[in-house]
Design a protein around this motif. Structure first.
Motif: not given
Lengths: 720, 720
Positions: B429-440
């Motif tokens: 449920r959080n994985f996409d958000r983590t990925e977004k935070q890292m690339t951003m």
């Protein structure tokens, strides 16, 4: 040094007009005022009465400060910072009165304050007409200037001859226009009676100097002594306390916010009627020059003081003075910039020029007035940095040894002249005082500091070229790398000079030119070499003064025509009256400064700044405050002892130590400073930000009663 | 950084008791309050109504800040500093929206704010009983801690599975005691609508941050978009404005001093119920560590930014955050010291221990409670500097590249576990958000800064010895002089790594352990080498959390017994209500801060600080102010447009962007900061100094109307 002075601009932007409450009224103006309507409960005769006893008789000048008598036995109340030199002079690492304070538990323990004299006003009269008769039509400007000077001196000498023991001074009220002869009585035996610890008397130190909120117990007590027959005499154990004609009772009930109050004192000088050119010169040249120089000297002296209590005590007094000047100058520079004072004055001058040009008669009389003023300052600006360097190099307030050497040299040139034609310092009536000032200065002599100071001053002086070159200094640096040459010169000179001995300084001051030259003292030799440059500079100053005397006299005339009313002359060190209210102010949007600080505020500052030496209060004071041991000295609205207070009166330097009175002329406080925003007072005044700071009398009494148990003094002032 | 915080001490010395007005009430407490008596004109159902429309429906969480809907078409009002990331992301040296501000004159010009999501509250319920069933008697502390964590995660995942599109969170209200399940709706298409120039939105900059008087126009407008069918969707041109259930009208008449007001928002965390050991740990270890580290980083980033606008824009957002934390921490450290908070809590604990010991039953239950708490922190203190160093070395808020590398490594370890047993960041449920935070995060990547940062972090990490040594770091430095070895390692590593490419970062995040190892990326290799140390640290944290959960639950119980009453749980990022009055305060003896600043104050600051970039206001604003072009937005008592205001409500971080309401629930301002003295709010609250700061709604409207001509937005908010 990051100061915020935000409020000036409101005046500018929203166009508040300057308040009509401005005013340091000379004695001669007091009878014209409606004192009752202003809020006074005393009349003009109660304030000044040449044929009886009045408040003026209780006000004295003490070493450049104002002070007042507070008992029939010559007890004097003034600021700690005014008495500081006396405390410093007798403090040693063993008897550290700076750290511990001083209280003479009995009269015999009161210590002579050698540098101090008490000056009392006896009378005054307008002598403008007599002075101005000295000016003849065909005189050059320099001749006019010298003629006025000599005429004043002759008047003073004549008066003093026929009134032995008195001293006279001619004070210029409006430049080149009005002159008043003041007659003073001098008392030479002054003693230190009480000084609080420096951690009270100077609480807040440089952090708080020129600042509000303030918690400084800036008060001290001294006493005037005279010979048993009542005449003035030097210190002697036989002397007895002076009995003043007037002394001031303390207002036991204290004072509240918005109460009316007034001050009598000796404000030094203000410049509110000068031209935009003068202001621009101050803002762009003189003040930045002095700030830069003094900052350098402060750095040096602080370095020398670090870790050596003996040196620190020697240099402490001059450091205080330097800091004080620097902070004030920074406040003034900021104020001038924020108020756009130069531009404002320029706009006024444009209106004035229009007014002049609008009438052919006026135009003939004043047409070139403003242009002529511009010319003087234009010329002055060109040479000012060099002249400031030279005069500071030769001042004993920078290098004691070089300054004294120069005074010795100058004396030998001046003392061959007729008395009234001499520079004032070398006239017979002033000669002893000059000698005393020179030998006393040597108390603070510290050779490593002197060496470093002189090297820097010579280095700065050596930098001028061409027409501005100072040949004697350039000679020292010739033939070698500058810094090495200066070191070598100073090494040799300090080894050879005898001028670190006050006896030799005294002797030299009386020698003639030839005798001095045979001494071959390196600093006296340098002084002789610099003398022609200094002479030329002085001559130029006199010429400019002569021109300005005429121009500024005309300026006052035409401004009166324009405004259709009289105005009050700038402060000039003579006695003035100012009145106003105990009142806070707003230094910036959304900040309101309240009119009293409290003991609780000291506890606050102490506790919240453990690392800051100047916020450390004595343990005993903290304990008393925490125990709420206020005695009868609490302020009813604050439920705490008030320490300092704000009021909107018009003061400046020299008002230090002025008594603050309630409408009945009873003591409610002791003036000691202005807020940072009010440093600009010297150039402009406004009710919205011009606030002065006093010690509340209740704090003084509380300190005596609770902190020091100085019952003797309380009883003497009639406090049980 | 020389800050004066003087008033704390009054509380201490004169023993004022803490005011009863403290309080950030959770939704669950609102129905217990007598709102009417407090001053509200709305009832509990108007504030929160799960079965209807209430104020809560208009309040959202936006990137860690609070925000609110101000139109029926999804228009959002929040702080400039909350929207700053969105402005920074689209600003370039050519389109410098930071410098010039941004206004989308029509809806189609609104720019996607990619990092932002809107979170709306849907409902909540107490789940304490269910959560606590997870704990079995024989569990170790680490097992207890993990059991609660897993139980919460399972509950959340189960809820989300049966309610697609919604998100759930379990919030711990009292440690180890009470848990509430919040259900949220998320909107992913958020766009930037209006931001003032940084010289308004951030007026005063770091000089004024956490300070009063304040003149910051800290507001911005965004808009929430959803798919045409109303469902949540990623950005698309087909999306339409979201229609909120509730939006807030503006109170056209504004607000006055002493008016009642209230705030709804998401305060982050407070620590008012923690032990003296926790406070001492914060005061002596954690905060000084972070201040020291962040100050170093600030120095580095300011150096890198100097003279390069591109780099300056990249680093600006993280610099703001660092400054903000440092200043707040300094305020907190000063407050803790001045209030003697640790000693105070210790005294309370001594009383508590006496209370415990006075009853045999209590003694059996709680006898060793305080000693046990001491033990945890004693142990924590021993390893904390090393653990803080390690966790900062591995955080992508310090070095983006090292932090991302570590997350990649950690993901490969976590993703092989069952979903609810993973660290939260790697749950489905959080994985996409983590990925977004890292690339951003890579948007702000600047290699020279990264290199210098990483060198310093490695140097610090290499300093630990013996049991605290971090072998992987010491290996890098082995065999050569440390600085040279680090330079060589970084040189080689930055040349070889591919992790500066967001696509590669995304790909790596999904790789397994073996795949990553074959990549042979130097930073991923280092992350693997550090992983065991990090794992051990995390495990230790879970053990301590398990112990503390139990101990703190007991602490709350016994404190309730002692006090005989309930108290409000510490803030934990969930929606809270606080209320109070528009009111000034006194930060020190004789200083009174007033409750409103004005446009005139901006003109003042601008004019009196010509050299200070953060006090320079836009020319147009100054002209409008000088022309007194206030429109209908002046404050009647001030005759000027109010800019910011003070109130005595109880807020903390996370309350940024909270709407400030009048008693009727209409918008009168926008919360954005606390005064310096109130940074201590997180640990203690007192009416005498706890003040928060908001932008006055009249300044927001004036800016839109007069400064930006943003008629579209005014019309949308119903302002003519």
């Amino acid at each position: 040094m990051k100061r915020i002075v935000c409020f000036f601009i409101t005046t500018l932007i929203f166009g508040f007009s300057m308040s009509a409450e401005e005013g340091m009224f000379p004695l001669s103006e007091i009878h014209k005022l409606d004192l009752k309507a202003m809020g006074f409960l005393v009349g003009p005769r109660d304030i000044y009465n040449p044929n009886g006893v009045s408040l003026v008789d209780g006000i004295i000048n003490l070493g450049g400060c104002t002070a007042s008598f507070v008992s029939g036995e010559g007890l004097i109340l003034t600021n700690y910072h005014c008495a500081f030199g006396a405390v410093q002079a007798v403090a040693t690492p063993e008897n550290d009165y700076l750290r511990d304070g001083f209280y003479a538990a009995e009269r015999s323990a009161e210590i002579p304050a050698k540098r101090y004299t008490v000056r009392l006003i006896e009378s005054y009269r307008d002598v403008s007409r007599e002075i101005l008769t000295a000016i003849k039509k065909k005189m050059s400007y320099a001749q006019r200037s010298k003629a006025i000077e000599e005429k004043s001196k002759r008047m003073v000498v004549a008066f003093e001859k026929s009134n032995p023991g008195k001293r006279a001074e001619v004070a210029e009220m409006f430049r080149g226009k009005t002159y008043v002869l003041f007659v003073y009585n001098y008392i030479k035996d002054v003693r230190l009676v009480y000084a609080p610890p420096r951690s009270i008397g100077e609480y807040g130190g440089e952090e708080d100097n020129w600042m509000w909120p303030r918690h400084t117990g800036d008060f001290a007590f001294m006493r005037a002594y005279v010979a048993p027959d009542g005449s003035n005499a030097e210190f002697s154990l036989q002397n007895v306390p002076f009995r003043p004609k007037k002394y001031f009772p303390v207002a036991a009930e204290g004072v509240r916010n918005e109460d009316f109050a007034f001050i009598l004192g000796y404000p030094g000088s203000t410049h509110r009627h000068k031209s935009s050119h003068y202001l621009a010169f101050e803002e762009n040249i003189r003040m930045p020059f002095m700030v830069d120089l003094y900052r350098w000297i402060i750095g040096l002296k602080e370095e020398m003081s670090a870790g050596n209590r003996g040196v620190a005590i020697k240099l402490s007094s001059s450091l205080k003075g330097l800091w004080n000047t620097v902070t004030r100058s920074l406040g003034q520079l900021q104020g001038m910039k924020n108020l756009h004072l130069v531009e404002q004055r320029q706009r006024e001058e444009i209106s004035l020029q229009k007014f002049i040009d609008s009438d052919p008669v006026r135009r003939r009389k004043y047409g070139s007035l403003l242009a002529d003023l511009a010319k003087v300052y234009e010329d002055k600006a060109k040479r000012s940095r060099r002249d400031l360097t030279l005069s500071n190099l030769l001042s004993n307030r920078i290098s004691i040894i070089m300054g004294n050497a120069f005074k010795i040299c100058e004396a030998s040139h001046e003392r061959v002249k007729k008395d009234t034609q001499r520079e004032a310092a070398y006239m017979e009536r002033n000669f002893d005082r000059t000698e005393k000032q020179m030998t006393m200065a040597l108390r603070d002599y510290h050779e490593p500091t002197e060496k470093a100071l002189l090297k820097e001053m010579l280095r700065r002086a050596a930098a001028f070229r061409d027409k501005q070159a100072i040949p004697a200094v350039r000679d020292i640096c010739a033939g070698s790398e500058e810094s090495m040459a200066l070191d070598a010169f100073l090494q040799k000179s300090f080894a050879a000079t005898k001028l670190n001995d006050p006896k030799i300084v005294s002797a030299c001051l009386k020698k003639n030119n030839a005798q001095l030259r045979t001494m071959n003292d390196p600093f006296i030799n340098l002084a002789f070499a610099l003398y022609p440059d200094h002479r030329e500079m002085k001559e130029d100053e006199k010429i400019k003064k002569g021109i300005l005397d005429q121009l500024l006299a005309k300026l006052v005339d035409v401004k009166r025509e324009l405004l259709g009313r009289d105005f009050i002359p700038d402060a000039n060190g003579t006695l003035r009256l100012t009145r106003g209210r105990i009142r806070g102010y707003s230094p910036a949007d959304a900040i309101r400064m309240q009119s009293f600080t409290t003991l609780g505020g000291i506890v606050e500052k102490h506790a919240t700044h453990p690392g800051l030496a100047s916020y450390q209060a004595p343990e005993k004071l903290l304990e008393l405050a925490k125990a709420r041991d206020y005695g009868r000295f609490a302020h009813p609205d604050l439920d705490d002892v008030p320490v300092a207070m704000l009021y909107d009166m018009d003061t400046t330097g020299g008002n230090s130590g002025s008594p603050v009175f309630n409408p009945r002329g009873e003591l409610i406080g002791l003036n000691f400073d202005r807020v940072f925003e009010a440093t600009i007072n010297d150039f402009a005044w406004d009710e919205s930000y011009s606030r002065s700071i006093g010690v509340d009398m209740r704090f003084i009494l509380w300190s005596l009663a609770k902190f020091s148990g100085a019952e003797r003094l309380l009883a003497e002032m009639g406090i049980k």
